[in-house]
Write an enzyme that holds these catalytic residues in place. Structure first.
Site, PDB file in Angstrom:
ATOM      1  N   GLU A   1     -16.453  14.034 -34.270  1.00 50.82           N
ATOM      2  CA  GLU A   1     -15.669  13.115 -33.431  1.00 50.82           C
ATOM      3  C   GLU A   1     -15.899  11.674 -33.879  1.00 50.82           C
ATOM      4  OE1 GLU A   1     -15.353  15.497 -29.184  1.00 50.82           O
ATOM      5  OE2 GLU A   1     -16.050  13.440 -29.225  1.00 50.82           O
TER       6      GLU A   1
ATOM      7  N   CYS B   1      -2.187  22.477 -40.419  1.00 54.15           N
ATOM      8  CA  CYS B   1      -2.006  22.184 -41.848  1.00 54.15           C
ATOM      9  C   CYS B   1      -2.764  23.212 -42.691  1.00 54.15           C
ATOM     10  CB  CYS B   1      -2.524  20.774 -42.143  1.00 54.15           C
ATOM     11  SG  CYS B   1      -2.480  20.336 -43.896  1.00 54.15           S
TER      12      CYS B   1
HETATM   13 ZN   LIG Z   1     -15.055  18.425 -30.657  1.00 52.52          ZN
HETATM   14 ZN   LIG Z   2      -0.201  20.360 -44.342  1.00 50.96          ZN
END
Ligand SMILES: [Zn+2]
Ligand SMILES: [Zn+2]
Ligand SMILES: NC(=O)c1ccc[n+]([C@@H]2O[C@H](COP(=O)([O-])OP(=O)(O)OC[C@H]3O[C@@H](n4cnc5c(N)ncnc54)[C@H](O)[C@@H]3O)[C@@H](O)[C@H]2O)c1
Length: 368
Positions: free
Chosen positions: A63, A106
């Site tokens: 994060e 992705c």
């Molecule tokens: Zn997380």
């Molecule tokens: Zn992608």
């Protein structure tokens, strides 16, 4: 270069903050100096050894917010000095999934990232000749990291780093589950199960979408107060009768949209059963334990309820994280309310302890 980083040496052991080597960014990669990083359940899940796909040694953390320090060859989308948010869910803008507006998953670097390598199959992290693997493609419990440019969202430099980093995971997951996956519309009735980082983000998302009724369910009254502050119109302490109580609150029908953000499969079932017949949509964001199964009585589906899963809130990170950060800067989202403890990298294990004790929503590591 030599950097300080929190290394997971062995599962079930505290992280060891130590000096490690970080190599120069290669083609398509970027050196990022971290400024802030949230401590999240997924880090602890891997550290504990519960994650079957976990590996060690590795530098945990995902994060992150930071500043672009140096570019490898062929990098075009960021420049030194840019503020960036790290993306465990990248966006190459070229693969079949990136080209579809139906998913954010992705495909470009998935296999290597899952194994702890950068896209070329090697690591930039190491100790002498021993490689150290990259966690979630991010490894942000560190002063610096090297990441592919497709995994960096360039955000407004005015955003405070300790706020920006929360958009790297839980907050965007909650917002996106509402805005991308469910596409809640104005006037809707919504129920959010769980008032942690993800659930509170979902509550804020429902408010931003103009939902008329936002019921939040949690076990902790303190967390339900935070949900009210984020826009929940009703709160409920969860229990075995939660579904009945939601039906009572909604003229016997249930909600247009329900969101699950606890990771508990029994709560997931309640979230399915609290969605209304005809069109109720249950969005599951929680991550269940290994081998656990969600039980759904098929009649609930036949009568028009639907169930959807949401990874990183369906957020296409490079496009949407900057938009969410803008909304926070405009005052639409009170991000400061989620930052409960500010700690140093050396205190990272204390961040885990606070999380296990449910003390606060997020501990954020600040880098000097
Ligand atoms: Zn997380
Ligand atoms: Zn992608
Ligand atoms: N889909 C994704 O991409 C994604 C991203 C981040 C986190 N997650 C997952 O989302 C879930 C929530 O994450 P978080 O960081 O908000 O966690 P958290 O632990 O801070 O919040 C979970 C909340 O659920 C509440 N809860 C537990 N049992 C309950 C019950 N029976 N009824 C009602 N509430 C109950 C807890 O009191 C707590 O407030 C986790 O499973 C996490 O792994 C998923």
């Amino acid at each position: 270069m030599k950097i300080r980083a929190a290394v997971l040496e062995d599962f079930g052991q505290p992280l060891e903050v130590q000096e490690v080597d970080l190599a120069e960014p290669k083609s398509g990669e970027v050196l990022v100096r971290l400024t802030a990083c949230g401590v999240c359940h997924t880090d602890l899940y891997t550290a504990s050894g519960a994650d079957p796909s976990g590996y060690a040694p590795t530098v945990l953390g995902h994060e992150g917010a930071g500043v672009v320090e140096k570019l490898g060859p062929d990098v075009t989308s960021v420049t030194p000095g840019d503020q960036v948010v790290t993306l465990f869910s990248p966006q190459c803008r070229e693969c079949i999934h990136c080209l579809s507006d139906r998913t954010n998953l992705c495909l470009a670097i998935r296999d290597m990232q899952g194994k702890g390598f950068l896209p070329d199959g090697t690591t930039r992290l190491g100790r002498g000749s021993e490689p150290i693997r990259h966690f979630m493609g991010t490894s942000t419990f560190a002063e610096y990291t090297v990441m592919p440019e497709i995994a960096l969202a360039k955000v407004n430099p005015e955003a405070p780093p300790e706020h920006a980093c929360l958009f790297a995971c839980g907050l965007s997951t909650g917002l996106g589950a509402v805005m991308n996956t469910a596409k809640v519309e104005a006037g809707a009735t919504c129920v959010v199960f769980g008032a942690g980082m993800v659930g509170l983000g979902a509550v804020a998302g429902c408010r931003l979408q103009g939902a008329e009724r936002i019921v939040c369910v949690d076990l902790s009254p303190g967390r339900l107060d935070l949900a009210t502050a984020q826009g929940a119109t009703d709160t409920l302490v969860g229990g075995p009768d939660t579904v009945e109580r939601i039906l009572e609150m909604t003229a016997g029908f249930g909600a247009d949209y329900t969101f699950e953000a606890t990771g508990n499969v029994d709560v997931m079932r309640q979230a399915v059963e609290s969605a209304r017949m005809g069109w109720g949509l249950c969005t599951v964001a929680g991550v269940a334990g290994k081998g656990e199964v969600l039980e759904v009585v098929p009649r609930y589906l036949i009568t028009g309820r639907r169930v959807a899963g949401s990874s990183f809130g369906g957020v296409k990170g490079r496009d949407q994280v900057p938009e969410y950060v803008e909304r926070a800067l405009a005052g639409d989202i009170d991000v400061g309310a989620f930052v409960s403890h500010r700690i140093t990298l050396g205190d990272v294990n204390r961040g885990f302890e606070l999380m296990e004790a449910q003390d606060g929503i997020r501990s954020v590591i600040e880098f000097a």
